[in-house]
Design an enzyme around this catalytic site. Structure first.
Site, PDB file in Angstrom:
ATOM      1  CD  GLU A  60      -1.455  -2.444   1.446  1.00 32.39           C
ATOM      2  OE1 GLU A  60      -0.323  -2.551   1.932  1.00 32.39           O
ATOM      3  OE2 GLU A  60      -2.317  -3.439   1.117  1.00 32.39           O
ATOM      4  CG  HIS A 129     -10.983  -8.067   5.948  1.00 25.50           C
ATOM      5  ND1 HIS A 129     -10.237  -8.899   6.756  1.00 25.50           N
ATOM      6  CD2 HIS A 129     -10.271  -8.081   4.636  1.00 25.50           C
ATOM      7  CE1 HIS A 129      -9.065  -9.747   6.012  1.00 25.50           C
ATOM      8  NE2 HIS A 129      -9.089  -9.018   4.590  1.00 25.50           N
TER       9      HIS A 129
END
Length: 337
Positions: A60, A129
Site C-alpha cells: 500500500e 476487514h
C-alpha cells in the site's frame, strides 16, 4: 438512466472519466485483470489497456507513493486500497506528501489523485476487514473526504472527486455495495434495484463535493449520518415513528455546516451516528461543531451513537454495530431531555 448497484455505479464513473481523460490511470491490488476484489474496476483493463488499468504489488505504501509520482508528473491516478484496514502502510505518504504538496510548493504543484477504499463492517470481515478510519483523514489538512450512501451519489461524487484538482479520499461503505442496509441483519437483503437512488444517469454528471443532502425532512430532531448509517438511521426513525430530519453528509471534508446549522436550529435537538469507534471519531467533531454553532438553539445535549472502543469483533459483529436498538434508545434520550 440505468438501474445500478453501488459497484456498478462506481465502475461506470471510472469508465466515463477514463473515456474523457487519457491522463487517468487506475491501479491497485487485483484491480487490473481481476477487476478488484469487489469488481469495482471490472472490465477497465480490457477496455483501456494495461497501461491505464493495472495490478500493483501488495504494497500500500508503494501504491500511494507511485501515485504521488504520477500526480506530480501530470497524470491523474485513481488508486484502490483493497480494504481501508490496509491503508495504514500508505498513511505516511498520504499525510506527508499527498496532503502537503500544494502547501509545500506554495501552490506551484498540486496532487490531483483519488484514493478509493471499501470501509466499514457488516460483512463478518472481522477486525482486519471492517474498520472505519475516516477520522484519521478528516484530521489531516489538505485532504477532502467523501463517503457516498447510494449508487446515484457514488457515481456523481466519484466523478467530482476525479475532476477535483486536489487529493480526495473516497471511502465506500462495502456493506451497501449490493443493497441498502437498515441495520436489521436478520432480515432479507433488499437489492438496490428496489431503491429509487439506484437510477443512475448514463454518461457524465457530478454531485458537488461539500454539499450534504436532507434525505428525510422532520421537525422533532436532526440526525447526522453518512454511508451505511444513513439507511440505519432512516429505518430507526420510521420504525419508532419519530418526526426526525435525517441529513446524509456525503462529504465529511469540506463539511456542509450550512445545511447542518439550518436543520439543528429548526429542530433544537441533534443525534450523530457513526459506525467507527467512539473515541476521537468524526461524530465527536460533529457534536462539537453543533454545540459551537447552535448552542442557543439546543433544547437537549447532542447525543452520539457509535461503534464501541474495541477492534471490530467477528463473533459479536451485531453487538458492535450501532443498530436499531441503540438508535431507538438514543432517539428516546434526545427527545426526552
Amino acid at each position: 438512466m440505468t438501474t445500478r448497484n453501488m459497484i456498478e455505479a462506481i465502475n461506470d464513473a471510472h469508465r466515463v472519466m477514463m473515456e474523457r481523460d487519457d491522463s487517468i490511470v487506475v491501479f491497485g491490488e487485483d484491480v487490473g485483470y481481476f477487476g478488484g476484489v469487489f469488481r469495482a474496476t471490472g472490465g477497465l483493463q480490457q477496455q483501456f489497456g494495461k497501461t491505464r488499468c493495472f495490478d500493483a504489488p501488495i504494497s500500500e505504501g508503494g501504491i500511494v507513493g507511485t501515485a504521488v509520482g504520477m500526480a506530480a508528473y501530470g497524470l491523474k491516478p485513481v488508486i484502490e486500497i483493497q480494504f481501508a484496514d490496509y491503508i495504514y502502510p500508505g498513511y505516511d505518504q498520504i499525510v506527508s506528501e499527498v496532503a502537503r504538496i500544494r502547501y509545500r510548493t506554495a501552490g506551484e504543484w498540486t496532487m490531483p489523485m483519488v484514493i478509493r477504499s471499501p470501509y466499514g463492517g457488516g460483512i463478518f470481515g472481522g477486525q482486519t476487514h471492517s474498520q472505519s478510519p475516516e477520522a484519521l483523514f478528516t484530521h489531516c489538512a489538505g485532504l477532502k473526504v467523501v463517503i457516498p450512501s447510494n449508487p446515484h451519489d457514488a457515481k456523481g461524487l466519484l466523478i467530482a472527486a476525479i475532476e477535483d484538482p486536489d487529493p480526495v479520499m473516497f471511502f465506500e461503505p462495502k456493506r451497501i455495495y449490493n443493497g441498502p442496509f437498515d441495520g436489521h441483519h436478520d432480515r432479507p437483503v433488499r437489492p438496490w434495484s428496489k431503491h429509487a437512488l439506484s437510477d443512475v444517469p448514463d454518461g457524465h454528471y457530478s454531485v458537488s463535493l461539500g454539499k450534504a443532502q436532507v434525505v428525510r425532512k422532520g421537525e422533532a430532531l436532526t440526525v447526522l449520518a453518512y454511508g451505511t448509517m444513513v439507511h440505519v438511521a432512516l429505518a430507526a426513525v420510521e420504525d419508532n415513528g419519530v418526526d426526525a430530519e435525517v441529513i446524509d453528509l456525503r462529504t465529511l471534508l469540506p463539511l456542509d455546516m450550512e445545511t447542518i446549522e439550518e436543520s439543528v436550529k429548526k429542530t433544537g435537538r441533534c443525534l450523530v451516528v457513526q459506525e467507527a469507534t467512539k473515541t476521537s471519531g468524526f461524530a465527536s467533531e460533529l457534536a462539537t461543531l453543533v454545540q459551537e454553532r447552535c448552542f442557543y438553539h439546543l433544547e437537549a445535549p447532542v447525543e452520539r451513537v457509535t461503534g464501541w472502543d474495541t477492534p471490530y469483533p467477528h463473533a459479536y459483529e451485531w453487538v458492535y454495530f450501532p443498530g436499531p436498538v441503540r438508535l431507538k434508545n438514543a432517539l428516546k434520550k434526545v427527545l426526552a431531555a
